[in-house]
Write a protein that holds these residues in place. Structure first.
Motif, PDB file in Angstrom:
ATOM      1  N   SER A 160      34.065  17.228  25.515  1.00  0.00           N
ATOM      2  CA  SER A 160      33.883  17.715  24.145  1.00  0.00           C
ATOM      3  C   SER A 160      32.517  18.388  24.016  1.00  0.00           C
ATOM      4  O   SER A 160      31.612  18.162  24.821  1.00  0.00           O
ATOM      5  N   SER A 247      34.767  17.018  17.766  1.00  0.00           N
ATOM      6  CA  SER A 247      36.113  17.557  17.971  1.00  0.00           C
ATOM      7  C   SER A 247      37.029  17.472  16.757  1.00  0.00           C
ATOM      8  O   SER A 247      38.033  18.183  16.697  1.00  0.00           O
ATOM      9  N   MET A 251      38.827  19.073  10.530  1.00  0.00           N
ATOM     10  CA  MET A 251      40.235  19.280  10.847  1.00  0.00           C
ATOM     11  C   MET A 251      41.097  18.448   9.909  1.00  0.00           C
ATOM     12  O   MET A 251      40.773  17.303   9.606  1.00  0.00           O
ATOM     13  N   THR A 254      43.108  14.159  10.200  1.00  0.00           N
ATOM     14  CA  THR A 254      42.383  13.242  11.069  1.00  0.00           C
ATOM     15  C   THR A 254      41.932  11.983  10.334  1.00  0.00           C
ATOM     16  O   THR A 254      41.074  11.255  10.812  1.00  0.00           O
ATOM     17  N   ALA A 263      44.958  15.322  17.144  1.00  0.00           N
ATOM     18  CA  ALA A 263      43.911  16.350  17.189  1.00  0.00           C
ATOM     19  C   ALA A 263      43.159  16.319  18.513  1.00  0.00           C
ATOM     20  O   ALA A 263      42.821  17.369  19.077  1.00  0.00           O
ATOM     21  N   THR A 267      43.012  19.381  21.024  1.00  0.00           N
ATOM     22  CA  THR A 267      41.711  20.011  21.285  1.00  0.00           C
ATOM     23  C   THR A 267      41.243  19.812  22.720  1.00  0.00           C
ATOM     24  O   THR A 267      40.726  20.746  23.359  1.00  0.00           O
TER      25      THR A 267
END
Length: 398
Positions: A160, A247, A251, A254, A263, A267
């Motif tokens: 990440s 990350s 969004m 989540t 997610a 990702t």
């Protein structure tokens, strides 16, 4: 250093990486980015001190913290104290079973209720290891699960895009409204867990016995045991928050563990998503077993009533299954369970500091003045955070 003396602190450390931690840390990172990193760092520093004091008390006195309290409280206060401790244990068990059920749904598509039943069944098998084979084999099994948890939750961090300057800025204590305080209390409750405070004294005593002549060696080993286990648990917790902040922030979807897993998989890839789910499952299985051990320690110490752990496991499974059956958002139920734990911390922490500082009880191993001051500061900080939580929640401030 005789490393084979290690183990009890790693069992207690399971409480610091349970599904409640996952829900609280992912929610905090997804909603507030790196804002609450300081809560995890501070909570883990507190945890290191608290867990050592608990283990030291058990080793020096040959009694668990609940046993010591049971000897000192009259019948009425003792029952009242047991009731709040049982509420904490129930909140703990709820978090563990919910987390394991969510993991089984993610991995295999099982309904949550069936997942909860499976988690309960496997936890019974783990408790049978402890009751039939002894504590050392149980420690090995739990430490193996801790390794799986560590890999599962830290794997995503390496792929990440963490903003390390922003993460460093998150070390500055601050909030951003009422909900951030709620999450901070949840993170504190998930990290410095009351049942871990109670049970570590019993784990250390049960593992090493009451051996006054060997106390210096046992306490040295215990310090290293606590430092290593708390550093590992702290690293896993911070990694979860950093993963969510880098990350998942901004969004949609989540706000649940399932959404966060989706997610993460989208990702960072399906392999990272699967490792995360496996880590969550291992977390639920290990922590529910340790939580049941803690509940039995609390009941036997305060009420002098011993219920077989397998029977206790079956009874305490019912509330969690009921929550799963009602369709309540399991992730939010996890977060709220951690708030209950946070509110229960002072009731475990204040007596621990008081007893571990008592020269009549601890002799030459009583907390020295400097350590006593630091320990009471920790108690004060926990109480202040909980008062802020209650005040902001009731007034709608923020």
């Amino acid at each position: 250093m005789r490393s084979w003396l290690w183990g009890p602190a790693f069992v207690a450390a399971i409480a610091y990486v349970d599904p409640g931690n996952v829900a609280a840390n992912l929610t905090a990172g997804a909603r507030y980015g790196y804002l609450l990193v300081w809560v995890l760092v501070g909570a883990n520093v507190m945890a290191l001190l608290v867990q050592y004091l608990s283990a030291k008390t058990g080793l020096v006195t040959g009694a668990s913290l609940p046993e010591l309290l049971g000897r000192r409280l009259r019948r009425g206060p003792r029952i009242a104290y047991w009731l709040q401790a049982e509420l904490v244990a129930a909140a703990t068990d709820l978090a563990e079973v919910l987390g394991g059920a969510i993991a089984l749904q993610i991995l295999f598509g099982l309904p949550l209720v069936w997942g909860g039943l499976i988690v309960g069944g496997v936890s019974m098998l783990l408790l049978m290891v402890q009751s039939r084979r002894g504590q050392r084999p149980f420690e090995f099994v739990v430490m193996g699960l801790l390794l799986v948890i560590t890999v599962g939750f830290m794997a995503g961090l390496f792929v990440s895009d963490v903003s390390w300057p922003d993460a460093a800025s998150g070390l500055v204590p601050r909030f951003a409204g009422t909900e951030s305080v709620l999450l901070a209390a949840s993170m504190l409750g998930a990290t410095v867990m009351p049942h871990a405070i109670y049970v570590h004294s019993a784990l250390a005593r049960d593992r090493h016995g009451h051996r006054p002549a060997e106390l210096p060696r046992l306490l040295r080993a215990t310090r290293w045991d606590v430092v290593a286990s708390m550093l590992l648990a702290g690293a896993v917790n911070v990694a979860m928050l950093l993963l969510a902040a880098s990350s998942l922030q901004g969004m949609g979807g989540t706000d649940s563990i399932e959404g966060a897993h989706s997610a993460i998989s989208g990702t960072l890839g399906p392999v990272i998503g699967t490792l995360f789910a496996v880590g969550l499952l291992a977390s639920g299985l290990a922590s529910t077993s340790v939580g049941c051990y803690a509940g039995a320690t609390i009941m036997s110490g305060l009420l002098k009533v011993r219920v077989p752990m397998l029977a206790r496991r079956a009874i305490t499974l019912i509330p969690a299954l009921a929550i799963l059956a009602t369709g309540v958002n399991p992730t939010w139920a996890l977060v709220l369970s951690q708030v209950v734990l946070s509110l229960g911390i002072p009731f475990a922490l204040a007596p621990l500091v008081r007893l571990s500082s008592d020269p009549e009880l601890m002799g030459g191993y009583a907390n020295p003045p400097a350590l006593r001051i630091v320990a009471w500061i920790v108690v004060g900080l926990v109480v202040l955070l909980n008062l802020a939580l209650i005040t902001l929640t009731l007034t709608g401030g923020g």
